[in-house]
Scaffold this active site. Sequence first.
Site, mmCIF file in Angstrom:
data_model
loop_
_atom_site.group_PDB
_atom_site.id
_atom_site.type_symbol
_atom_site.label_atom_id
_atom_site.label_comp_id
_atom_site.label_asym_id
_atom_site.label_seq_id
_atom_site.Cartn_x
_atom_site.Cartn_y
_atom_site.Cartn_z
ATOM 1 N N HIS A 121 0.869 -1.177 0.000
ATOM 2 C CA HIS A 121 0.000 0.000 0.000
ATOM 3 C C HIS A 121 0.906 1.227 0.000
ATOM 4 O O HIS A 121 2.034 1.190 0.489
ATOM 5 C CB HIS A 121 -0.863 -0.044 1.273
ATOM 6 C CG HIS A 121 -1.930 0.990 1.363
ATOM 7 N ND1 HIS A 121 -1.666 2.307 1.701
ATOM 8 C CD2 HIS A 121 -3.268 0.912 1.195
ATOM 9 C CE1 HIS A 121 -2.802 2.980 1.738
ATOM 10 N NE2 HIS A 121 -3.793 2.163 1.420
ATOM 11 N N ASP A 198 3.160 -4.583 7.938
ATOM 12 C CA ASP A 198 1.874 -3.909 7.852
ATOM 13 C C ASP A 198 0.791 -4.975 7.955
ATOM 14 O O ASP A 198 0.561 -5.739 7.017
ATOM 15 C CB ASP A 198 1.796 -3.155 6.520
ATOM 16 C CG ASP A 198 0.428 -2.520 6.269
ATOM 17 O OD1 ASP A 198 -0.499 -2.741 7.068
ATOM 18 O OD2 ASP A 198 0.288 -1.816 5.254
ATOM 19 N N GLN A 201 -4.392 -5.521 6.684
ATOM 20 C CA GLN A 201 -5.302 -6.419 5.976
ATOM 21 C C GLN A 201 -5.318 -7.821 6.566
ATOM 22 O O GLN A 201 -6.278 -8.571 6.367
ATOM 23 C CB GLN A 201 -4.915 -6.483 4.495
ATOM 24 C CG GLN A 201 -5.107 -5.182 3.753
ATOM 25 C CD GLN A 201 -6.559 -4.741 3.697
ATOM 26 O OE1 GLN A 201 -7.466 -5.555 3.637
ATOM 27 N NE2 GLN A 201 -6.782 -3.438 3.744
ATOM 28 N N LYS A 224 -10.531 -1.936 10.404
ATOM 29 C CA LYS A 224 -10.564 -3.134 9.566
ATOM 30 C C LYS A 224 -11.078 -4.334 10.361
ATOM 31 O O LYS A 224 -11.343 -5.393 9.790
ATOM 32 C CB LYS A 224 -9.161 -3.476 9.056
ATOM 33 C CG LYS A 224 -8.381 -2.329 8.458
ATOM 34 C CD LYS A 224 -8.779 -2.018 7.045
ATOM 35 C CE LYS A 224 -7.783 -1.040 6.426
ATOM 36 N NZ LYS A 224 -8.168 -0.605 5.078
ATOM 37 N N CYS A 361 -4.737 2.315 -3.685
ATOM 38 C CA CYS A 361 -3.499 2.845 -3.091
ATOM 39 C C CYS A 361 -2.351 1.850 -3.253
ATOM 40 O O CYS A 361 -1.525 1.672 -2.356
ATOM 41 C CB CYS A 361 -3.694 3.200 -1.616
ATOM 42 S SG CYS A 361 -4.771 4.615 -1.359
#
Length: 403
Positions: A121, A198, A201, A224, A361
């Site tokens: 991202h 990261d 997700q 999320k 993104c």
Amino acid sequence: MFPIERIRADFPILQRTVHGKPLVYFDNAATSQTPQMVIDAIVEYYSKYNANIHRGVHTLSQEATDKYEEARLKIQKHLNAAKAYEIIFTAGTTHGINMVASGFSELLKSGDEVIVSALEHHSNIVPWQMLCQKTGGVLKVIPMLDNGTLDMDAYENLVTSKTKLVFCNHVSNALGTINPIKKLIAKAHAVGAAVLIDGAQAAPHIKPDMQDLDADFYVLSAHKICGPTGVGVLYGKEAWLQKLPPYQGGGEMIETVTFEKTTYAGLPHKFEAGTPNICGGIAFGAALDYMNAIGFDAIAAYEHELLAYGTEKLQEIEGLRIYGTADKTAVISFNIEGIHPYDIGAILDKLGVAVRTGHHCAQPIMAFYNIPGTVRASFAFYNTKAEIDVLVAAVKKAQMMLS
């Protein structure tokens, strides 16, 4: 049997209509929906003990402080972090990444190498570009393969004695690909490099274990994971958090202040300047309580069924291509030959189906495939196969209208 009807009843927004059609919400990779239990936690905070934390001797302040720190402990347990003070509340994943990048601007030297993956991202690309521009560091990229996975052989050759930092997402937001981060972390650690993962997700689908992964930093967002927007977490190993300088100056992050010198508070307060999103932190804890009560193994199994079903049904549509075909979470990113993804998304909206269209993104991924973007349908544990049938019918209708 997965209790889907009971779960759906927990989400008030799933009862609404859009353009006269029952809402089918398949934009979960952008923001998940919020169960009544979390909404109630937000209402309770503002109704019963809204006050600033850590600073007051009065009852409301003490109650708010207790609830906020209880949420930190819930997150520590959920991530299996060694210590509660390794959990830093942030405004979200992007904020957490920038905190680490800012800290390393004082540690990275000219010629040091930083590695990111091609699946990132923008929020896990741009801060490292800025860091390299500021320090003279060199940015390297792990290339991707056509099936949406990382070229791990190339990664092996990218890592050298000059490598100081490695950054990768646990799961690709654009494709849903689950990356082999344990292998990536082990290789980086072999040359003494630090690793930031990261997890934005991954967190809705996978319960990440910091002791097992051995990541130096792990970032995620509450919105999320059935929580509110504007709050997230930076997990950092104590040794690294002690090395990094504070990200911001202000109240809460200080030990003593004079006009001659300021000394900083210990962890986690060193990185939590100012009044935090108290309600958001508490609601984040409530969201984790809700999802853990269902069970992440049960969630993953059910979402895998949705992914398999959706993939099978969408692949029956002539001219449709799915991007990212390796092991992944419940994301289907696709295009139909000759039709712009935005046009498909606009028609789906009129039919009550919410999907995401565009580059997500993740413009380097779109450049790799030489496409302007994709239609992304991302599923959550409160979605159903019947909703996927609605999606498939809507895509077919859009194809007929736009061809």
